[in-house]
Design a protein around this motif. Structure first.
Motif, PDB file in Angstrom:
ATOM      1  N   ALA A 151     -10.923  22.660 -23.168  1.00  0.00           N
ATOM      2  CA  ALA A 151     -11.056  21.573 -22.192  1.00  0.00           C
ATOM      3  C   ALA A 151     -12.494  21.058 -22.117  1.00  0.00           C
ATOM      4  CB  ALA A 151     -10.608  22.047 -20.812  1.00  0.00           C
ATOM      5  N   GLY A 152     -12.626  19.741 -22.099  1.00  0.00           N
ATOM      6  CA  GLY A 152     -13.946  19.132 -21.981  1.00  0.00           C
ATOM      7  C   GLY A 152     -14.637  18.833 -23.293  1.00  0.00           C
ATOM      8  N   HIS A 153     -14.051  19.173 -24.417  1.00  0.00           N
ATOM      9  CA  HIS A 153     -14.691  18.878 -25.708  1.00  0.00           C
ATOM     10  C   HIS A 153     -14.508  17.394 -26.048  1.00  0.00           C
ATOM     11  CE1 HIS A 153     -15.155  23.197 -26.196  1.00  0.00           C
ATOM     12  NE2 HIS A 153     -15.908  22.946 -27.244  1.00  0.00           N
ATOM     13  N   LEU A 154     -15.127  16.561 -25.222  1.00  0.00           N
ATOM     14  CA  LEU A 154     -14.940  15.115 -25.311  1.00  0.00           C
ATOM     15  C   LEU A 154     -15.529  14.528 -26.584  1.00  0.00           C
ATOM     16  CD1 LEU A 154     -15.859  14.333 -21.597  1.00  0.00           C
ATOM     17  CD2 LEU A 154     -13.573  14.549 -22.577  1.00  0.00           C
ATOM     18  N   GLY A 155     -16.493  15.199 -27.166  1.00  0.00           N
ATOM     19  CA  GLY A 155     -17.105  14.700 -28.391  1.00  0.00           C
ATOM     20  C   GLY A 155     -16.160  14.691 -29.568  1.00  0.00           C
ATOM     21  N   HIS A 156     -15.021  15.360 -29.431  1.00  0.00           N
ATOM     22  CA  HIS A 156     -14.061  15.404 -30.531  1.00  0.00           C
ATOM     23  C   HIS A 156     -12.830  14.559 -30.239  1.00  0.00           C
ATOM     24  CE1 HIS A 156     -16.512  18.117 -32.800  1.00  0.00           C
ATOM     25  NE2 HIS A 156     -16.718  18.794 -31.684  1.00  0.00           N
ATOM     26  N   THR A 157     -13.036  13.511 -29.413  1.00  0.00           N
ATOM     27  CA  THR A 157     -12.043  12.466 -29.272  1.00  0.00           C
ATOM     28  C   THR A 157     -12.406  11.336 -30.233  1.00  0.00           C
ATOM     29  OG1 THR A 157     -13.308  11.505 -27.434  1.00  0.00           O
ATOM     30  CG2 THR A 157     -11.538  13.037 -26.875  1.00  0.00           C
ATOM     31  N   CYS A 168     -15.782  18.980 -37.388  1.00  0.00           N
ATOM     32  CA  CYS A 168     -14.586  19.675 -36.913  1.00  0.00           C
ATOM     33  C   CYS A 168     -13.416  19.494 -37.867  1.00  0.00           C
ATOM     34  CB  CYS A 168     -14.201  19.200 -35.520  1.00  0.00           C
ATOM     35  SG  CYS A 168     -13.394  17.574 -35.478  1.00  0.00           S
ATOM     36  N   GLY A 169     -13.545  18.544 -38.814  1.00  0.00           N
ATOM     37  CA  GLY A 169     -12.473  18.297 -39.766  1.00  0.00           C
ATOM     38  C   GLY A 169     -11.716  17.007 -39.538  1.00  0.00           C
ATOM     39  N   ARG A 170     -11.971  16.321 -38.430  1.00  0.00           N
ATOM     40  CA  ARG A 170     -11.343  15.030 -38.165  1.00  0.00           C
ATOM     41  C   ARG A 170     -12.284  13.904 -38.573  1.00  0.00           C
ATOM     42  NH1 ARG A 170      -9.695  14.210 -32.294  1.00  0.00           N
ATOM     43  NH2 ARG A 170      -8.275  12.663 -33.176  1.00  0.00           N
ATOM     44  N   VAL A 171     -11.735  12.704 -38.675  1.00  0.00           N
ATOM     45  CA  VAL A 171     -12.521  11.530 -39.037  1.00  0.00           C
ATOM     46  C   VAL A 171     -12.823  10.706 -37.794  1.00  0.00           C
ATOM     47  CG1 VAL A 171     -12.493   9.350 -40.317  1.00  0.00           C
ATOM     48  CG2 VAL A 171     -11.584  11.423 -41.372  1.00  0.00           C
ATOM     49  N   GLY A 172     -14.073  10.279 -37.659  1.00  0.00           N
ATOM     50  CA  GLY A 172     -14.435   9.315 -36.633  1.00  0.00           C
ATOM     51  C   GLY A 172     -14.575   9.829 -35.228  1.00  0.00           C
ATOM     52  N   CYS A 173     -14.856  11.108 -35.047  1.00  0.00           N
ATOM     53  CA  CYS A 173     -15.077  11.640 -33.696  1.00  0.00           C
ATOM     54  C   CYS A 173     -16.333  11.026 -33.070  1.00  0.00           C
ATOM     55  CB  CYS A 173     -15.246  13.149 -33.735  1.00  0.00           C
ATOM     56  SG  CYS A 173     -13.742  14.082 -34.080  1.00  0.00           S
TER      57      CYS A 173
END
Length: 291
Positions: A151-157, A168-173
Motif C-alpha cells: 500500500a502506498g507505492h504510488l510511484g509504481h502506478t 520494477c519490471g513495468r513500463v512507464g511508471c
C-alpha cells in the motif's frame, strides 16, 4: 525510552537516536553500498549503528521497498544496488540484540507528517520524490500498509504507457519518469550522465533541457496527485524527498495541479520534517503512537 531509528534509502543510510520527546539526536549517515550482496548492506548497517546501539532500547527501521514479515523485498532492486531480498529485522536484531520493527520508508514518513499536523485532518497522503517515488496513505487517522506491505507505492502506478522501462519490471511508471533516477536517465547531449542534483542546478542557471526535464517530472507528479485525490479523496498531500523538496519544484507541481479540474485539487505542503520524516515515523511506530 530511546529508539535507534534507521533510514535505508537508495543513495544513503541514516541512523539517529529518537527520544519520547520526538527529538532526533546524534544523526549519522553513510552511502548506501553499491554492491549487490546482502553482506555489503549488513556491514554498512553494522558500521552505522555501532556507536549508537548501546544508548537505545529498541530499533525502528524505515526502508525503501516492500517490508513483509520483517523482510525487505525491493520492488525496484536498482534503488538498492540490485538487492532483491534481505532479512532486515533479523539482521538488526542480531547486530544490536534489541527488539526491531521495520516499515517502508514512505509509510513511516507519512506517519511522522501526520503527527506534525495541527488541525483535524484525518485523510492525507505523503509522496516522496527522490531516488525513487514512494508514498504513504493515512485514512481515517490510520496508516494503511496493506496485507503484503504494498500500500502506498504510488510511484509504481502508470504515467506513460509508452514511457521508459521501470526497475520494477513495468513500463512507464511514475518512478521511471519523475524520480531523480528517471530525470537523470532522460538527459541527453551535454546533460547525459549528470545526476538529478546537477540537472536541477543547470535548470536554475537557465539550461533549457534541464528546465524541461524538471518541468516534466513536476507534470507527472501533479497527475499522480490528481489520481491519488480521485482514489483516496485525501484532504492534503505532503511532498518530501530530495527532488520533492528541491527549490521551486513543489511550486511547479502546484501550478500543474491547478490547471486540472477543481475536483482534483488538494492542498499541497512540503514535508515538515524534511529529510528526517522516515526516521521519526519509524520511531513513532515503534513507540506505539497508533493514532
Amino acid at each position: 525510552m530511546t529508539t535507534l531509528a534507521i533510514d535505508i534509502g537508495g543513495t544513503k543510510l541514516a541512523a539517529a537516536l529518537v527520544g519520547e520527546d520526538r527529538q532526533i539526536r546524534e544523526r549519522r549517515e553513510l552511502s548506501t553500498p553499491a554492491s549487490k550482496t546482502p553482506q555489503a548492506l549488513r556491514e554498512a548497517l553494522k558500521t552505522l549503528v555501532a556507536p549508537l546501539q548501546s544508548q537505545a532500547c529498541r530499533v525502528a527501521i524505515a526502508s525503501t521497498g516492500i517490508i513483509r514479515e520483517g523482510n525487505l523485498l525491493a520492488i525496484n532492486p536498482e534503488n538498492l544496488g540490485g538487492l532483491l531480498h534481505f532479512p532486515l529485522v533479523k539482521t538488526l536484531e542480531a547486530l544490536t540484540g534489541l527488539p526491531t520493527l521495520a516499515v517502508n520508508d514512505a509509510q513511516a514518513a507519512a506517519w511522522a507528517e501526520y503527527h506534525a499536523m495541527e488541525d483535524e485532518t484525518r485523510d492525507m497522503v505523503f509522496i516522496t520524490v527522490s531516488t525513487g517515488v514512494g508514498g504513504g496513505v493515512i485514512s481515517g487517522g490510520q496508516l494503511i500498509t496493506g496485507t503484503g506491505g504494498l500500500a502506498g507505492h504510488l510511484g509504481h502506478t502508470l504515467a506513460d504507457p509508452d514511457g521508459p522501462m521501470c526497475g520494477c519490471g513495468r513500463v512507464g511508471c511514475v518512478e521511471a519518469i519523475a524520480s531523480g533516477r528517471g530525470i537523470a536517465a532522460a538527459a541527453q547531449g551535454e546533460l547525459a550522465g549528470c545526476d538529478a542534483k546537477t540537472i536541477f542546478s543547470r535548470a536554475e542557471e537557465g539550461n533549457e533541457q534541464a528546465i524541461r526535464l524538471v518541468a516534466h517530472s513536476a507534470q507527472v507528479l501533479a497527475r499522480l496527485i490528481a489520481d491519488t485525490k480521485a482514489v483516496t479523496d485525501c484532504q492534503r498531500v505532503v511532498v518530501g524527498g530530495s527532488v520533492g523538496l528541491a527549490p521551486g519544484y513543489l511550486a511547479q507541481v502546484r501550478a500543474c495541479l491547478e490547471l486540472m479540474p477543481p475536483v482534483y485539487h488538494v492542498e499541497l505542503r512540503a514535508a515538515h520534517y524534511r529529510h528526517d520524516a522516515g526516521l521519526l515515523g519509524a520511531a513513532l511506530l515503534a513507540q506505539g503512537e497508533t493514532s
